[in-house]
Design a protein around this motif. Structure first.
Motif, PDB file in Angstrom:
ATOM      1  N   GLY A 263      44.972  53.722  42.075  1.00 50.63           N
ATOM      2  CA  GLY A 263      43.696  53.343  41.471  1.00 50.63           C
ATOM      3  C   GLY A 263      43.666  53.459  39.966  1.00 50.63           C
ATOM      4  O   GLY A 263      42.587  53.446  39.353  1.00 50.63           O
ATOM      5  N   ILE A 264      44.830  53.531  39.335  1.00 52.39           N
ATOM      6  CA  ILE A 264      44.875  53.745  37.893  1.00 52.39           C
ATOM      7  C   ILE A 264      44.505  52.487  37.119  1.00 52.39           C
ATOM      8  O   ILE A 264      43.808  52.546  36.101  1.00 52.39           O
ATOM      9  CB  ILE A 264      46.261  54.270  37.488  1.00 52.39           C
ATOM     10  N   ALA A 265      44.947  51.337  37.597  1.00 56.16           N
ATOM     11  CA  ALA A 265      44.580  50.088  36.916  1.00 56.16           C
ATOM     12  C   ALA A 265      43.065  49.899  36.917  1.00 56.16           C
ATOM     13  O   ALA A 265      42.467  49.499  35.907  1.00 56.16           O
ATOM     14  CB  ALA A 265      45.277  48.907  37.596  1.00 56.16           C
ATOM     15  N   LYS A 266      42.459  50.213  38.045  1.00 63.28           N
ATOM     16  CA  LYS A 266      40.996  50.139  38.114  1.00 63.28           C
ATOM     17  C   LYS A 266      40.361  51.113  37.128  1.00 63.28           C
ATOM     18  O   LYS A 266      39.390  50.772  36.445  1.00 63.28           O
ATOM     19  CB  LYS A 266      40.531  50.452  39.536  1.00 63.28           C
ATOM     20  N   GLN A 267      40.912  52.305  37.036  1.00 59.99           N
ATOM     21  CA  GLN A 267      40.392  53.292  36.099  1.00 59.99           C
ATOM     22  C   GLN A 267      40.461  52.780  34.665  1.00 59.99           C
ATOM     23  O   GLN A 267      39.529  52.952  33.873  1.00 59.99           O
ATOM     24  CB  GLN A 267      41.195  54.591  36.216  1.00 59.99           C
ATOM     25  N   SER A 288      45.588  38.937  33.994  1.00 61.15           N
ATOM     26  CA  SER A 288      45.426  38.544  35.395  1.00 61.15           C
ATOM     27  C   SER A 288      44.779  39.636  36.228  1.00 61.15           C
ATOM     28  O   SER A 288      43.935  39.349  37.098  1.00 61.15           O
ATOM     29  CB  SER A 288      46.783  38.173  36.003  1.00 61.15           C
ATOM     30  N   TYR A 289      45.137  40.912  35.952  1.00 61.07           N
ATOM     31  CA  TYR A 289      44.540  41.971  36.763  1.00 61.07           C
ATOM     32  C   TYR A 289      43.041  42.083  36.481  1.00 61.07           C
ATOM     33  O   TYR A 289      42.237  42.233  37.416  1.00 61.07           O
ATOM     34  CB  TYR A 289      45.196  43.324  36.494  1.00 61.07           C
ATOM     35  N   VAL A 290      42.650  41.980  35.215  1.00 63.51           N
ATOM     36  CA  VAL A 290      41.241  42.107  34.867  1.00 63.51           C
ATOM     37  C   VAL A 290      40.445  40.936  35.427  1.00 63.51           C
ATOM     38  O   VAL A 290      39.307  41.103  35.898  1.00 63.51           O
ATOM     39  CB  VAL A 290      41.067  42.224  33.340  1.00 63.51           C
ATOM     40  N   GLU A 291      41.039  39.756  35.411  1.00 62.45           N
ATOM     41  CA  GLU A 291      40.368  38.596  36.009  1.00 62.45           C
ATOM     42  C   GLU A 291      40.115  38.834  37.498  1.00 62.45           C
ATOM     43  O   GLU A 291      39.020  38.569  38.006  1.00 62.45           O
ATOM     44  CB  GLU A 291      41.226  37.341  35.818  1.00 62.45           C
ATOM     45  N   SER A 292      41.121  39.322  38.211  1.00 60.26           N
ATOM     46  CA  SER A 292      40.962  39.579  39.647  1.00 60.26           C
ATOM     47  C   SER A 292      39.994  40.735  39.901  1.00 60.26           C
ATOM     48  O   SER A 292      39.270  40.733  40.911  1.00 60.26           O
ATOM     49  CB  SER A 292      42.323  39.893  40.281  1.00 60.26           C
ATOM     50  N   PHE A 293      39.951  41.690  38.972  1.00 57.28           N
ATOM     51  CA  PHE A 293      39.015  42.817  39.105  1.00 57.28           C
ATOM     52  C   PHE A 293      37.586  42.305  39.144  1.00 57.28           C
ATOM     53  O   PHE A 293      36.794  42.682  40.028  1.00 57.28           O
ATOM     54  CB  PHE A 293      39.193  43.795  37.942  1.00 57.28           C
ATOM     55  N   PHE A 294      37.238  41.431  38.205  1.00 56.30           N
ATOM     56  CA  PHE A 294      35.859  40.947  38.142  1.00 56.30           C
ATOM     57  C   PHE A 294      35.529  40.015  39.306  1.00 56.30           C
ATOM     58  O   PHE A 294      34.364  39.896  39.702  1.00 56.30           O
ATOM     59  CB  PHE A 294      35.610  40.261  36.801  1.00 56.30           C
ATOM     60  N   LYS A 295      36.527  39.357  39.882  1.00 55.50           N
ATOM     61  CA  LYS A 295      36.281  38.550  41.071  1.00 55.50           C
ATOM     62  C   LYS A 295      36.022  39.428  42.293  1.00 55.50           C
ATOM     63  O   LYS A 295      35.256  39.070  43.182  1.00 55.50           O
ATOM     64  CB  LYS A 295      37.485  37.638  41.333  1.00 55.50           C
ATOM     65  N   THR A 296      36.676  40.587  42.312  1.00 58.41           N
ATOM     66  CA  THR A 296      36.519  41.506  43.443  1.00 58.41           C
ATOM     67  C   THR A 296      35.236  42.317  43.325  1.00 58.41           C
ATOM     68  O   THR A 296      34.484  42.472  44.308  1.00 58.41           O
ATOM     69  CB  THR A 296      37.722  42.471  43.518  1.00 58.41           C
TER      70      THR A 296
END
Length: 305
Positions: A263-267, A288-296
Protein backbone atom coordinates in the motif's frame (compact mmCIF):
# COMPACT_ATOMS: atom_id res chain seq x y z
CA UNK A 1 -5.74 -0.99 42.20
CA UNK A 2 -6.82 -4.04 40.18
CA UNK A 3 -4.69 -7.17 40.56
CA UNK A 4 -5.26 -10.25 38.43
CA UNK A 5 -3.90 -13.67 39.37
CA UNK A 6 -3.44 -16.57 36.97
CA UNK A 7 -1.72 -19.96 37.17
CA UNK A 8 1.46 -20.79 35.33
CA UNK A 9 2.35 -24.22 33.94
CA UNK A 10 3.32 -25.44 37.42
CA UNK A 11 0.06 -24.15 38.90
CA UNK A 12 1.82 -21.34 40.74
CA UNK A 13 -0.09 -18.11 41.20
CA UNK A 14 1.29 -15.24 39.11
CA UNK A 15 0.40 -11.63 39.77
CA UNK A 16 -0.13 -10.14 36.31
CA UNK A 17 0.13 -6.62 37.69
CA UNK A 18 3.57 -7.35 39.10
CA UNK A 19 4.75 -8.97 35.87
CA UNK A 20 3.49 -6.34 33.47
CA UNK A 21 3.58 -3.15 35.47
CA UNK A 22 6.77 -3.32 37.54
CA UNK A 23 8.49 0.04 37.18
CA UNK A 24 11.76 1.57 38.30
CA UNK A 25 12.27 5.22 39.17
CA UNK A 26 15.35 7.25 39.96
CA UNK A 27 15.36 9.57 42.98
CA UNK A 28 17.35 12.80 42.72
CA UNK A 29 18.04 14.94 45.79
CA UNK A 30 19.18 18.46 45.00
CA UNK A 31 20.96 19.09 48.29
CA UNK A 32 24.16 17.18 49.02
CA UNK A 33 24.07 17.97 52.74
CA UNK A 34 23.98 14.80 54.85
CA UNK A 35 20.99 15.89 56.90
CA UNK A 36 19.21 17.83 54.15
CA UNK A 37 15.48 18.35 54.40
CA UNK A 38 15.17 17.41 50.72
CA UNK A 39 16.64 13.99 51.46
CA UNK A 40 14.21 13.48 54.32
CA UNK A 41 11.30 14.43 52.07
CA UNK A 42 12.55 12.07 49.36
CA UNK A 43 12.59 9.18 51.82
CA UNK A 44 9.02 9.90 52.84
CA UNK A 45 7.92 10.06 49.20
CA UNK A 46 9.57 6.73 48.43
CA UNK A 47 7.71 5.22 51.38
CA UNK A 48 4.45 6.32 49.76
CA UNK A 49 5.12 4.54 46.44
CA UNK A 50 3.15 1.41 45.55
CA UNK A 51 4.99 -1.84 46.14
CA UNK A 52 5.43 -2.58 42.44
CA UNK A 53 7.60 0.50 41.91
CA UNK A 54 11.28 0.19 42.73
CA UNK A 55 13.14 3.36 43.71
CA UNK A 56 16.86 3.92 43.32
CA UNK A 57 18.64 6.96 44.80
CA UNK A 58 21.12 8.46 42.33
CA UNK A 59 24.12 10.25 43.85
CA UNK A 60 24.76 13.40 41.82
CA UNK A 61 27.51 14.51 44.17
CA UNK A 62 30.01 12.01 42.74
CA UNK A 63 29.70 13.34 39.17
CA UNK A 64 32.64 15.46 37.96
CA UNK A 65 31.66 18.77 36.40
CA UNK A 66 30.54 18.38 32.81
CA UNK A 67 33.14 19.29 30.21
CA UNK A 68 32.65 18.45 26.53
CA UNK A 69 36.41 18.01 26.11
CA UNK A 70 36.35 14.97 28.39
CA UNK A 71 33.39 13.17 26.85
CA UNK A 72 35.12 11.55 23.83
CA UNK A 73 37.52 9.77 26.21
CA UNK A 74 34.75 8.76 28.58
CA UNK A 75 34.41 9.60 32.26
CA UNK A 76 33.58 6.44 34.28
CA UNK A 77 31.22 8.26 36.68
CA UNK A 78 29.34 9.81 33.77
CA UNK A 79 29.02 6.50 31.96
CA UNK A 80 27.69 4.73 35.05
CA UNK A 81 25.19 7.52 35.60
CA UNK A 82 23.97 7.42 32.00
CA UNK A 83 23.58 3.65 32.20
CA UNK A 84 21.51 4.10 35.36
CA UNK A 85 19.25 6.59 33.59
CA UNK A 86 18.64 4.16 30.75
CA UNK A 87 17.10 1.64 33.17
CA UNK A 88 14.56 4.12 34.59
CA UNK A 89 10.90 4.64 33.78
CA UNK A 90 10.46 7.79 35.86
CA UNK A 91 12.17 10.45 37.96
CA UNK A 92 11.41 11.72 41.45
CA UNK A 93 13.26 15.00 42.04
CA UNK A 94 13.32 16.72 45.43
CA UNK A 95 15.30 19.93 45.61
CA UNK A 96 15.80 23.10 47.62
CA UNK A 97 16.20 26.47 45.95
CA UNK A 98 19.67 27.98 45.60
CA UNK A 99 19.67 31.66 44.63
CA UNK A 100 16.27 31.41 42.92
CA UNK A 101 17.41 28.38 40.90
CA UNK A 102 18.41 24.73 41.27
CA UNK A 103 21.58 23.49 42.99
CA UNK A 104 24.68 23.13 40.80
CA UNK A 105 25.02 19.37 41.37
CA UNK A 106 21.50 18.78 40.07
CA UNK A 107 22.05 20.97 37.00
CA UNK A 108 25.34 19.20 36.35
CA UNK A 109 23.54 15.86 36.42
CA UNK A 110 20.95 17.09 33.92
CA UNK A 111 23.73 18.25 31.58
CA UNK A 112 25.61 14.96 31.82
CA UNK A 113 22.45 12.92 31.23
CA UNK A 114 21.64 14.95 28.13
CA UNK A 115 24.90 14.11 26.32
CA UNK A 116 25.93 12.76 23.89
CA UNK A 117 22.37 11.51 23.49
CA UNK A 118 19.43 12.37 25.72
CA UNK A 119 19.11 9.72 28.43
CA UNK A 120 16.17 11.52 30.06
CA UNK A 121 13.84 11.55 27.06
CA UNK A 122 10.29 10.32 27.58
CA UNK A 123 10.60 9.84 31.35
CA UNK A 124 7.84 11.00 33.67
CA UNK A 125 8.94 13.22 36.55
CA UNK A 126 7.52 14.49 39.82
CA UNK A 127 9.18 17.68 41.05
CA UNK A 128 9.06 18.55 44.73
CA UNK A 129 10.73 21.75 45.89
CA UNK A 130 11.25 22.87 49.48
CA UNK A 131 12.60 25.64 51.65
CA UNK A 132 12.70 26.74 55.27
CA UNK A 133 10.98 29.97 54.21
CA UNK A 134 7.52 30.70 52.87
CA UNK A 135 8.10 30.25 49.10
CA UNK A 136 8.66 26.50 49.15
CA UNK A 137 11.39 26.63 46.50
CA UNK A 138 9.07 27.98 43.82
CA UNK A 139 11.93 29.36 41.69
CA UNK A 140 13.86 26.10 41.73
CA UNK A 141 10.74 24.13 40.85
CA UNK A 142 10.08 26.14 37.71
CA UNK A 143 13.70 26.50 36.64
CA UNK A 144 13.91 22.72 36.73
CA UNK A 145 10.75 22.41 34.65
CA UNK A 146 12.33 24.64 32.00
CA UNK A 147 15.01 22.02 31.42
CA UNK A 148 12.28 19.41 30.96
CA UNK A 149 11.21 21.04 27.70
CA UNK A 150 14.47 20.44 25.89
CA UNK A 151 15.07 17.09 27.63
CA UNK A 152 11.59 15.81 26.70
CA UNK A 153 10.77 14.94 30.30
CA UNK A 154 7.05 14.66 31.05
CA UNK A 155 6.21 16.46 34.32
CA UNK A 156 3.36 15.88 36.71
CA UNK A 157 1.51 19.18 36.27
CA UNK A 158 -0.76 18.96 39.29
CA UNK A 159 -0.59 18.90 42.15
CA UNK A 160 2.29 21.37 42.23
CA UNK A 161 4.42 20.58 45.27
CA UNK A 162 6.11 23.46 47.13
CA UNK A 163 6.95 22.59 50.74
CA UNK A 164 7.63 25.49 53.10
CA UNK A 165 9.05 25.62 56.64
CA UNK A 166 10.80 22.28 56.30
CA UNK A 167 12.82 22.99 59.44
CA UNK A 168 9.68 22.35 61.50
CA UNK A 169 8.22 19.54 59.40
CA UNK A 170 9.88 16.44 60.88
CA UNK A 171 9.83 14.51 64.15
CA UNK A 172 12.84 12.91 65.81
CA UNK A 173 12.60 9.94 63.41
CA UNK A 174 12.68 12.18 60.31
CA UNK A 175 9.02 11.43 59.66
CA UNK A 176 6.61 14.20 58.65
CA UNK A 177 4.49 15.19 61.61
CA UNK A 178 1.45 16.54 59.78
CA UNK A 179 -1.01 13.95 58.48
CA UNK A 180 -2.39 16.60 56.14
CA UNK A 181 1.04 17.06 54.56
CA UNK A 182 1.45 13.31 54.19
CA UNK A 183 -1.97 13.10 52.54
CA UNK A 184 -1.00 15.86 50.12
CA UNK A 185 2.26 14.12 49.24
CA UNK A 186 0.35 10.88 48.72
CA UNK A 187 -1.88 12.64 46.21
CA UNK A 188 1.24 13.82 44.35
CA UNK A 189 2.64 10.28 44.32
CA UNK A 190 -0.71 8.95 43.07
CA UNK A 191 -0.67 11.46 40.21
CA UNK A 192 2.92 10.52 39.42
CA UNK A 193 2.12 6.81 39.32
CA UNK A 194 -0.95 7.35 37.18
CA UNK A 195 1.02 9.43 34.67
CA UNK A 196 3.80 6.86 34.71
CA UNK A 197 1.45 4.08 33.63
CA UNK A 198 -0.63 6.16 31.25
CA UNK A 199 2.57 7.24 29.50
CA UNK A 200 3.75 3.64 29.29
CA UNK A 201 0.48 2.59 27.71
CA UNK A 202 0.43 5.56 25.33
CA UNK A 203 3.97 4.71 24.23
CA UNK A 204 2.83 1.20 23.39
CA UNK A 205 -0.18 2.55 21.52
CA UNK A 206 2.09 5.03 19.76
CA UNK A 207 4.37 2.24 18.60
CA UNK A 208 1.32 0.35 17.34
CA UNK A 209 0.03 3.39 15.46
CA UNK A 210 3.44 4.09 13.97
CA UNK A 211 3.38 0.58 12.56
CA UNK A 212 -0.24 0.55 11.43
CA UNK A 213 -1.30 3.97 10.15
CA UNK A 214 1.28 4.52 7.40
CA UNK A 215 3.45 1.80 5.87
CA UNK A 216 6.46 4.12 5.66
CA UNK A 217 7.69 7.37 7.08
CA UNK A 218 7.89 9.81 4.18
CA UNK A 219 10.06 12.90 3.82
CA UNK A 220 8.93 15.96 1.89
CA UNK A 221 11.66 17.34 -0.34
CA UNK A 222 11.74 19.79 -3.22
CA UNK A 223 9.47 18.28 -5.85
CA UNK A 224 8.95 14.90 -4.20
CA UNK A 225 7.92 12.78 -1.23
CA UNK A 226 10.33 9.95 -0.60
CA UNK A 227 11.60 7.25 1.74
CA UNK A 228 15.21 6.10 2.07
CA UNK A 229 16.37 2.71 3.30
CA UNK A 230 19.16 2.19 5.83
CA UNK A 231 21.73 2.48 3.06
CA UNK A 232 20.48 5.94 2.17
CA UNK A 233 18.89 4.84 -1.11
CA UNK A 234 15.47 6.14 -2.18
CA UNK A 235 13.17 3.11 -2.31
CA UNK A 236 9.79 4.86 -2.60
CA UNK A 237 9.11 8.19 -4.27
CA UNK A 238 6.46 10.33 -5.89
CA UNK A 239 7.60 13.31 -7.99
CA UNK A 240 5.61 16.43 -8.75
CA UNK A 241 5.94 20.01 -9.95
CA UNK A 242 4.01 23.26 -9.86
CA UNK A 243 4.54 24.27 -13.50
CA UNK A 244 0.81 24.74 -14.10
CA UNK A 245 -0.79 27.57 -12.12
CA UNK A 246 -3.34 26.36 -9.58
CA UNK A 247 -2.26 22.74 -9.89
CA UNK A 248 0.34 20.17 -8.87
CA UNK A 249 1.44 17.82 -11.62
CA UNK A 250 2.43 14.30 -10.59
CA UNK A 251 5.08 12.99 -12.98
CA UNK A 252 6.10 9.63 -11.52
CA UNK A 253 5.52 7.14 -8.71
CA UNK A 254 8.23 4.60 -7.92
CA UNK A 255 8.25 1.78 -5.36
CA UNK A 256 11.09 -0.73 -5.29
CA UNK A 257 10.09 -4.42 -5.69
CA UNK A 258 10.80 -5.37 -2.08
CA UNK A 259 8.20 -2.86 -0.88
CA UNK A 260 5.42 -3.57 -3.33
CA UNK A 261 2.08 -4.96 -2.22
CA UNK A 262 2.12 -2.97 1.04
CA UNK A 263 0.00 0.00 0.00
CA UNK A 264 2.97 2.33 -0.28
CA UNK A 265 2.13 3.71 -3.72
CA UNK A 266 -1.31 4.60 -2.43
CA UNK A 267 0.28 6.27 0.58
CA UNK A 268 2.46 8.38 -1.73
CA UNK A 269 -0.54 9.59 -3.73
CA UNK A 270 -2.51 10.38 -0.58
CA UNK A 271 0.37 12.53 0.60
CA UNK A 272 0.14 14.59 -2.58
CA UNK A 273 -3.64 14.81 -2.23
CA UNK A 274 -3.30 16.12 1.32
CA UNK A 275 -0.77 18.70 0.18
CA UNK A 276 -2.98 19.75 -2.75
CA UNK A 277 -5.94 20.23 -0.42
CA UNK A 278 -3.86 22.31 1.97
CA UNK A 279 -2.74 24.62 -0.83
CA UNK A 280 -6.11 24.51 -2.64
CA UNK A 281 -4.59 23.02 -5.79
CA UNK A 282 -5.91 20.57 -8.38
CA UNK A 283 -3.91 17.50 -9.37
CA UNK A 284 -2.75 16.75 -12.91
CA UNK A 285 -1.90 13.03 -13.14
CA UNK A 286 0.88 12.42 -15.68
CA UNK A 287 1.78 9.07 -14.19
CA UNK A 288 0.04 5.79 -15.01
CA UNK A 289 -0.33 4.74 -11.38
CA UNK A 290 -1.86 8.07 -10.36
CA UNK A 291 -4.24 7.96 -13.31
CA UNK A 292 -5.43 4.48 -12.28
CA UNK A 293 -5.66 5.62 -8.64
CA UNK A 294 -8.20 8.31 -9.48
CA UNK A 295 -10.18 5.89 -11.65
CA UNK A 296 -10.35 3.45 -8.74
CA UNK A 297 -11.00 5.94 -5.93
CA UNK A 298 -13.71 8.09 -7.45
CA UNK A 299 -14.28 9.94 -4.16
CA UNK A 300 -11.16 11.95 -5.04
CA UNK A 301 -12.36 12.80 -8.56
CA UNK A 302 -12.96 16.45 -7.64
CA UNK A 303 -9.19 16.83 -7.05
CA UNK A 304 -8.32 16.10 -10.69
CA UNK A 305 -7.84 18.88 -13.21
Amino acid sequence: MLTINVLDADCQSIDIFEVVFLKKIGVFVGSLRKGSYSKKIAKVLVSLLPSNIEAEFLDTGVLPLFNDDLDPNGVPEWNRFRNQLDTLDGLLIVTPEYNRSIPGALKNAMDIGSRPTNHFGGRVALVVSDSIGNAGGYGANHHLRQTFTTLNIIPVQRPEVYLAHTDTMFDEHDMIKSEGTIGFLQSAIDAFVKLLYVTSLSSSVGEFLDDSTDPLSLTLGKGHYYHKNDAGEIVAEIKFNFDTPGAVTVTSTTVQPELRGKGIAKQLVLKVIAMAKAYQLKIIPKCSYVESFFKTYKNYADMVQ
